[in-house]
Scaffold this active site. Structure first.
Site, PDB file in Angstrom:
ATOM      1  N   PRO A 216       0.823  -1.210   0.000  1.00 51.48           N
ATOM      2  CG  PRO A 216      -0.584  -1.461   1.835  1.00 51.48           C
ATOM      3  CD  PRO A 216       0.608  -2.045   1.184  1.00 51.48           C
ATOM      4  N   GLY A 219       2.108   4.068  -4.738  1.00 50.03           N
ATOM      5  CA  GLY A 219       1.804   4.895  -5.908  1.00 50.03           C
ATOM      6  C   GLY A 219       1.104   4.163  -7.040  1.00 50.03           C
ATOM      7  CD  GLU A 437      12.426   1.990  25.942  1.00 50.81           C
ATOM      8  OE1 GLU A 437      13.040   1.586  24.932  1.00 50.81           O
ATOM      9  OE2 GLU A 437      11.250   1.659  26.181  1.00 50.81           O
ATOM     10  CG  ASP A 514       9.718  -4.762  23.868  1.00 49.60           C
ATOM     11  OD1 ASP A 514       9.498  -3.898  23.011  1.00 49.60           O
ATOM     12  OD2 ASP A 514      10.137  -4.521  25.015  1.00 49.60           O
TER      13      ASP A 514
HETATM   14  P1  ADP Z   1      -1.440   2.986  -3.650  1.00 46.60           P
HETATM   15  O1  ADP Z   1      -2.498   3.073  -4.673  1.00 46.60           O
HETATM   16  O2  ADP Z   1      -0.258   2.167  -4.079  1.00 46.60           O
HETATM   17  O3  ADP Z   1      -1.896   2.591  -2.277  1.00 46.60           O
HETATM   18  P2  ADP Z   1      -1.315   5.815  -4.029  1.00 46.60           P
HETATM   19  O4  ADP Z   1      -1.111   5.904  -5.474  1.00 46.60           O
HETATM   20  O5  ADP Z   1      -2.698   6.037  -3.535  1.00 46.60           O
HETATM   21  O6  ADP Z   1      -0.791   4.435  -3.458  1.00 46.60           O
HETATM   22  O7  ADP Z   1      -0.303   6.807  -3.311  1.00 46.60           O
HETATM   23  C1  ADP Z   1      -0.638   7.564  -2.192  1.00 46.60           C
HETATM   24  C2  ADP Z   1       0.141   8.857  -2.150  1.00 46.60           C
HETATM   25  O8  ADP Z   1       1.511   8.600  -1.943  1.00 46.60           O
HETATM   26  C3  ADP Z   1       0.080   9.624  -3.438  1.00 46.60           C
HETATM   27  O9  ADP Z   1      -1.019  10.480  -3.452  1.00 46.60           O
HETATM   28  C4  ADP Z   1       1.396  10.388  -3.444  1.00 46.60           C
HETATM   29  O10 ADP Z   1       1.258  11.596  -2.753  1.00 46.60           O
HETATM   30  C5  ADP Z   1       2.327   9.516  -2.655  1.00 46.60           C
HETATM   31  N1  ADP Z   1       3.233   8.739  -3.522  1.00 46.60           N
HETATM   32  C6  ADP Z   1       3.329   7.385  -3.572  1.00 46.60           C
HETATM   33  N2  ADP Z   1       4.301   7.002  -4.436  1.00 46.60           N
HETATM   34  C7  ADP Z   1       4.819   8.125  -4.948  1.00 46.60           C
HETATM   35  C8  ADP Z   1       5.853   8.399  -5.899  1.00 46.60           C
HETATM   36  N3  ADP Z   1       6.540   7.416  -6.489  1.00 46.60           N
HETATM   37  N4  ADP Z   1       6.132   9.683  -6.185  1.00 46.60           N
HETATM   38  C9  ADP Z   1       5.472  10.684  -5.604  1.00 46.60           C
HETATM   39  N5  ADP Z   1       4.482  10.503  -4.708  1.00 46.60           N
HETATM   40  C10 ADP Z   1       4.154   9.252  -4.364  1.00 46.60           C
END
Ligand code: ADP
Length: 626
Positions: A216, A219, A437, A514
């Site tokens: 997740p 991107g 810790e 832990d």
């Molecule tokens: P996924 O669908 O894989 O869960 P998303 O595409 O919804 O992830 O990404 C969530 C947010 O993370 C995006 O809106 C962006 O702001 C940031 N993000 C994730 N990967 C990148 C990337 N390679 N470059 C820039 N921003 C990213």
């Protein structure tokens, strides 16, 4: 189709209803005006007695008396208009009240007129019509909202897909940092959407479905939107879980509707997020939920098979569990292409941070390079979150620019949870936390294959009383048994320190988070990584997923093996505890020094830890693993 047109229609509807409300308000206002008009007609005449009027008229002091039923308006000699009023007895004339005939000779004019009933008529009408109008409007409004609900009921089977494609929403490949392989794979799709003829000309079959696989926040959604943005085609986005509702058949009908819409807008892209919500392996066939899911999945398969030649609809789907998907989904002609989107490496993390800090006022000396180095394991979404949090921290401190401290605070907040400075701990609890810790830090520092200590704090953070934070010096793709053993010992270091200081029964729930981590790691080593002593090079993976799936897929090993797994896990944990104990016992003075430093400063960083623990000893061969 221009999707911006779609957005305009609700605005028009809104204008229309505004005009209707205005007209309604004006009508009601007019009626009320008339109604009130009938009730009151203010005048500024002075009230005088009738006998006085009669006497003055007989004396020739009055020029005109206007009589309307029993009301009199009196104009004095020399005046233009009436200035007084009076009332006579009903049923009698003014002569009967004592006015003499001669008065008219002295200039008195008597004017008798009929009462003006127009106001009363209007007000009577208003009294009847206003309630009728209100009731009518109320009925009309009720009918309309009932109709609206009817529409909603009818639209139940329609998909909730959102349509993007406006200029404002557009994402381009350049907005996505890193993920170069994924972008390269998807360039081809963009090219196909832009010039399908080129591919069809040489008889190439264009992929219908592409599966984006990755954790997740890496991107995947962004990539799908960038494909649509680059190819300049509409983009329908829906989440797999939105197909599944309480009612059987809804999912399938939503799929039909979504694909129907997409075909009308071809060329376009359908993006199904979390496809595993509907695309899990079929066949467990128990319970209504499963049947519904299977129907939905079947419908997706049918629709994907039903694309005709030249219908350029490409389905992109995202999941982080490609292994649980139904094989039928992955067959050629369906989601037969897979694009892996992995967690960003150090360079990509720096690039992602650059993208997200580009529009933020970052101070010059802020070191994003080191942030990228220490944020191994973070996804793009985590990094975006850090950038945003640091801006929030800066704003909270009324700063116009983001400083290094803001960035560090944001990183720690995202990685281990916010500080809870307000939580009150007694001195005894503070001391216990400091020992706990210090135990983690000491074991982590002394054992060579546990990652270096980055920070130790006894300020409660997130759900814990204190934190010892170690960060790998570089990104790691593989982990060895030696390393895992040291990590296990470090995880148990807190509990062991408590035990050595407060005795066997003096240990507390401080190790509450832990122990599960240690147990999980030990089990992972034995069950999934073949890292046991006897159970070497074998995996004992059980089906994970929904309870029903797990029940259906029985574990593939005997009771005896299960017992061996438990024994191996037990041995790993006890060995780790023994090693942690050896390390702490040989360095008791250092443990106390670290505890004192923590009680004094609450938080100490890697350099200070190193200074304090200089001279600590590794008790060879008691803890030797190499
Ligand atoms: P996924 O669908 O894989 O869960 P998303 O595409 O919804 O992830 O990404 C969530 C947010 O993370 C995006 O809106 C962006 O702001 C940031 N993000 C994730 N990967 C990148 C990337 N390679 N470059 C820039 N921003 C990213």
């Amino acid at each position: 189709m221009d999707p911006s047109k779609l957005k305009k229609s609700p605005k028009k509807g809104k204008n229309k209803s505004n005009v209707r409300t205005l007209v309604f308000a004006v009508v009601i206002g007019l009626f009320l005006l008339f109604a009130l008009n009938g009730f009151s007609q203010p005048d500024e005449l002075t009230e005088v007695s009738l006998s006085d009027v009669v006497e003055r008229a007989n004396n020739g002091e009055i020029s005109k008396i206007e009589i309307t039923e029993n009301d009199l308006k009196i104009t004095k000699i020399g005046d233009e208009e009436a200035t007084e009023k009076s009332i006579k007895e009903a049923g009698s004339t003014i002569y009967e009240q004592g006015l003499k005939e001669e008065a008219t000779d002295k200039g008195l004019v008597l004017k008798v007129s009929k009462p003006d009933t127009s106001g009363q008529v209007l007000s009577a009408w208003a009294q009847v019509l206003v309630p009728m109008f209100l009731i009518g409007f109320f009925l009309f409004w009720m009918m309309r909202s009932a109709q609206g609900q009817g529409n909603q009921a009818l639209s139940f089977g329609r998909s909730k897909a959102r349509l993007y494609g406006n200029e404002k929403d557009k994402v381009a490949f350049k907005d996505i940092a890193g993920s170069n392989e994924a972008k390269e794979d998807l360039e081809e799709v963009v090219d196909f959407l832009k010039s399908p003829k080129k591919y069809e000309g040489v008889g190439a079959r264009i992929p219908k479905g592409i599966l984006l696989v990755g954790p997740p926040g890496t991107g995947k959604t962004m990539l799908a939107r960038a494909v649509a943005g680059e190819a300049n085609v509409p983009f329908f986005s829906i989440s797999g879980s939105e197909f599944v509702e309480m009612f059987v058949g809804v999912g399938a009908s939503r799929v039909r509707d979504l694909f129907g819409k997409a075909k009308k807008n071809a060329p376009c892209i359908i993006f199904v997020d979390e496809i595993d919500a509907v695309g899990r392996r079929r066949g467990s066939g128990m319970g209504g939920g499963h049947d519904e899911r299977e129907q939905t999945l079947n419908q997706i398969l049918v629709e994907m098979d039903g694309f005709e030649q030249g219908q350029n609809v490409i389905v992109l789907a995202a999941t982080n569990r490609a292994d649980v998907l139904d094989p039928a989904l992955l067959r050629p002609g369906r989601f037969d292409r897979r694009v892996n989107v992995s967690l960003p490496d150090r360079n990509d993390r720096k690039a992602i941070l650059d993208v997200h800090y580009k529009k933020k006022p970052l101070e010059k000396h802020v070191d994003l390079e080191s942030l990228a180095a220490k944020s191994a394991g973070s996804s793009g979404a985590d990094l975006a979150n850090i950038a945003n949090e640091s801006a929030i921290v800066a704003a909270k401190h009324n700063r116009k620019t983001i400083t290094q401290d803001d960035v560090t605070e944001a990183f720690e907040k995202v990685a281990i949870g916010p500080e809870r400075k307000s939580k009150i701990m007694s001195d005894a609890e503070k001391e216990l936390t400091a020992y706990h810790e210090a135990g983690h830090a000491l074991v982590g520092h002394v054992l060579p294959d546990s990652d270096p200590i980055h920070k130790v704090t006894i300020i409660p953070r997130g759900g814990t009383g204190g934190v010892t934070w170690s960060i790998p010096p570089e990104d790691k793709s593989y982990h060895s048994i030696i390393e895992y053993n040291d990590v296990l010992a470090r995880l148990l270091g807190g509990r062991i320190a408590e035990e050595l200081i407060y005795g066997m029964n003096g240990v507390t729930t401080g190790a509450g988070s832990d122990l599960p981590k240690a147990a999980e790691l030990a089990r992972e080593m034995i069950v999934n990584q073949g890292m046991g002593k006897k159970l070497r090079n074998q995996v004992f993976h059980t089906e994970d997923g929904m309870v029903m799936d797990r029940m259906m897929h029985e574990r593939q090993y005997s009771e005896q093996t299960a017992k061996m797994i438990d024994d191996e896990v037990e041995e790993l944990i006890s060995e780790a505890a023994r090693r942690a104990k050896e390390v702490i016992k040989h360095n008791m003075k250092k443990l106390t020094e670290l505890k004192d430093a923590l009680l004094e400063k609450e938080t100490i960083d890697s350099k200070e830890v190193e200074t304090i623990l200089k001279g600590s000893v590794l008790p060879k061969p008691a803890v030797q693993t190499r």
